[in-house]
Design an enzyme around this catalytic site. Structure first.
Site, PDB file in Angstrom:
ATOM      1  N   ASN A  13       0.455  -1.232   0.021  1.00 43.36           N
ATOM      2  CA  ASN A  13       0.145  -0.236  -0.694  1.00 43.36           C
ATOM      3  C   ASN A  13       0.754   1.232  -0.099  1.00 43.36           C
ATOM      4  O   ASN A  13       0.586   2.831  -0.289  1.00 43.36           O
ATOM      5  CB  ASN A  13      -1.069  -0.173   0.894  1.00 43.36           C
ATOM      6  CG  ASN A  13       0.012  -0.529   2.388  1.00 43.36           C
ATOM      7  OD1 ASN A  13       0.362  -1.349   2.802  1.00 43.36           O
ATOM      8  ND2 ASN A  13      -0.107   0.736   3.534  1.00 43.36           N
ATOM      9  N   SER A  60     -10.811  -5.333   0.777  1.00 48.47           N
ATOM     10  CA  SER A  60     -11.792  -3.708   1.414  1.00 48.47           C
ATOM     11  C   SER A  60     -12.432  -2.445   0.766  1.00 48.47           C
ATOM     12  O   SER A  60     -11.732  -2.844  -0.275  1.00 48.47           O
ATOM     13  CB  SER A  60     -11.052  -3.638   2.200  1.00 48.47           C
ATOM     14  OG  SER A  60     -12.140  -2.081   2.679  1.00 48.47           O
ATOM     15  N   CYS A  94      -2.638   4.610   8.525  1.00 50.04           N
ATOM     16  CA  CYS A  94      -3.401   3.891   9.660  1.00 50.04           C
ATOM     17  C   CYS A  94      -2.139   4.210  10.796  1.00 50.04           C
ATOM     18  O   CYS A  94      -2.529   4.731  11.868  1.00 50.04           O
ATOM     19  CB  CYS A  94      -2.837   2.492   9.781  1.00 50.04           C
ATOM     20  SG  CYS A  94      -4.387   1.971   8.658  1.00 50.04           S
TER      21      CYS A  94
END
Ligand code: PLP
Length: 395
Positions: free
Chosen positions: A148, A196, A322
């Protein structure tokens, strides 16, 4: 607002929102109810399940809807350990999303063994390392498909083949891949795969775990008999319907992501590297997601870049959303051997089908000035690095 952070999340597409709305107020029943007002919703669930299954070329019964990609990753690893109690080792990499790393850290505290494989300086994983590190007590190998932060792809098909040969379950976190890579679970040879919805123009808070037929599965969330007894909890019908619609869109966007979006990403990357001295890419150029570029800017902190970009109406990130906000350097860049200073000077730009050429031009116009301003408006030359001001630039 110019949005260059599609790996963090994406805008819910209008078609997706439209597909969700009927299930909030008109058809708001519980699919498990015996009366038709509730029971008729099973059709909506079936349709969505068929759509997400088609996206990854699986059978609908191999899909378990979850609350997010994080739950899917946790559930896959949990199941491998629970169904093979004599095996207490998990093999993964040092550059996984925190959804895998943190769960593995928890397992270590509970007495399980976890190996976090290193990667090379360009973010690549040597397949031979997997082969060497599988032990008789390895319950699962869990390796992400696309990183990512850097977009770097791992050779999932080869890893799956090794796992199959060695009789070890294999899970891949494919959260970043829909709409960018063609996903064929049978051709990949994976046992488990996580997705997701919010990364593919679907809503946040809904994910799936592909569980290959005949692979034993121990639920992570236990309760009612939903999802054929594999995930308790009343189904999130509107979000599942949205996920189904988003999956169909992702399939349709595959070509555009790999042509127009890739060209825009390449233009942006080349433009930045040409215009800004002391800028360099983190991670291999290929194989890589077509939408992602991660760049280090010698002598500046990403925090400052992102703040000034924000003031210019541009959204980008310093890696995983995050972990943004914490002062820790990216664990991905650190695992690639970057110094903490280089990691802290790195920003990620991830494009999507909403981006236009004009937005890329605007970013290319604004960024050089922002970097110069953060460097104190001095002429930035290679001499700076030699004088020690940019010494972190060496890995
Ligand atoms: N895995 C990867 C590679 C991700 O990029 C993300 C999201 O950032 C996740 C897992 C977690 O997904 P979710 O936000 O749905 O929990």
């Amino acid at each position: 607002m110019r949005y260059f952070d599609h790996n963090a999340t994406t805008r819910v597409a209008s078609e997706v929102l439209e597909a969700m709305l009927p299930y909030f107020q008109g058809q708001w029943g519980n699919p498990s109810s015996a009366y038709s007002f509730g029971h008729q919703l099973t059709q909506a669930l079936d349709e969505a399940r068929a759509s997400v299954a088609a996206l990854i070329q699986a059978e609908p019964r191999e899909i378990v809807f979850t609350s997010c990609g994080t739950e899917s990753n946790n559930a896959a690893i949990h199941s491998a350990l629970a169904t093979q109690p004599d095996k207490r080792h998990v093999l993964t990499t040092a550059v996984e999303h925190s959804a895998t790393i943190k769960f593995c850290n928890f397992l270590q505290k509970r007495g399980y063994n976890v190996t976090f494989l290193p990667v090379s300086s360009d973010g690549a994983l040597e397949v031979g390392r997997i082969e060497e590190s599988i032990r008789p007590d390895t319950a699962m190998v869990s390796v992400m498909w696309a990183n990512n932060e850097t977009g770097v792809l791992f050779p999932i098909t080869e890893i799956a083949a090794i796992c199959r040969q060695r009789g070890v379950l294999f899970h891949t976190d494919a959260v970043q891949t829909p709409g960018k890579l063609e996903i064929d679970v049978a051709a990949l040879g994976v046992d488990f795969l996580s997705l997701s919805a919010h990364k593919l123009q679907g809503p946040k808070g809904i994910g799936l775990l592909y569980v290959r037929r005949r692979v034993k599965f121990q639920p992570y969330i236990m309760g009612g008999g939903q999802e054929r007894g594999r995930r308790g909890g009343t189904e999130n019908v509107p979000y599942i319907a949205g996920f189904g619609r988003a999956a169909r869109l992702a399939g349709a966007n595959l070509i555009e992501e790999n042509t127009r979006v890739r060209r825009l990403r390449d233009k942006l990357e080349r433009g930045i590297l040409d215009k800004i001295p002391g800028a360099s890419r983190n991670g291999a150029s290929e194989p890589r997601l077509p939408n992602t570029t991660n760049l280090a800017f010698e002598g500046v902190e990403a925090e400052g870049i992102l703040m000034l970009l924000d003031q210019a109406g541009i959204c980008a990130s310093s890696g995983s959303a995050c972990t943004t906000g914490s002062l820790d350097a990216s664990h991905v860049l650190t695992a690639m051997g970057c110094s903490a200073a280089r990691a802290r000077s790195s920003a990620r730009f991830s494009l999507g089908i909403d981006n236009t050429e004009a937005e890329v031009d605007y970013l290319l116009e604004r960024l050089p000035g922002i970097i110069a301003r953060l460097r104190g408006n001095r002429e930035w030359t290679r001499m700076d690095a030699k004088e020690g001001k940019g010494s972190f630039f060496n890995r």
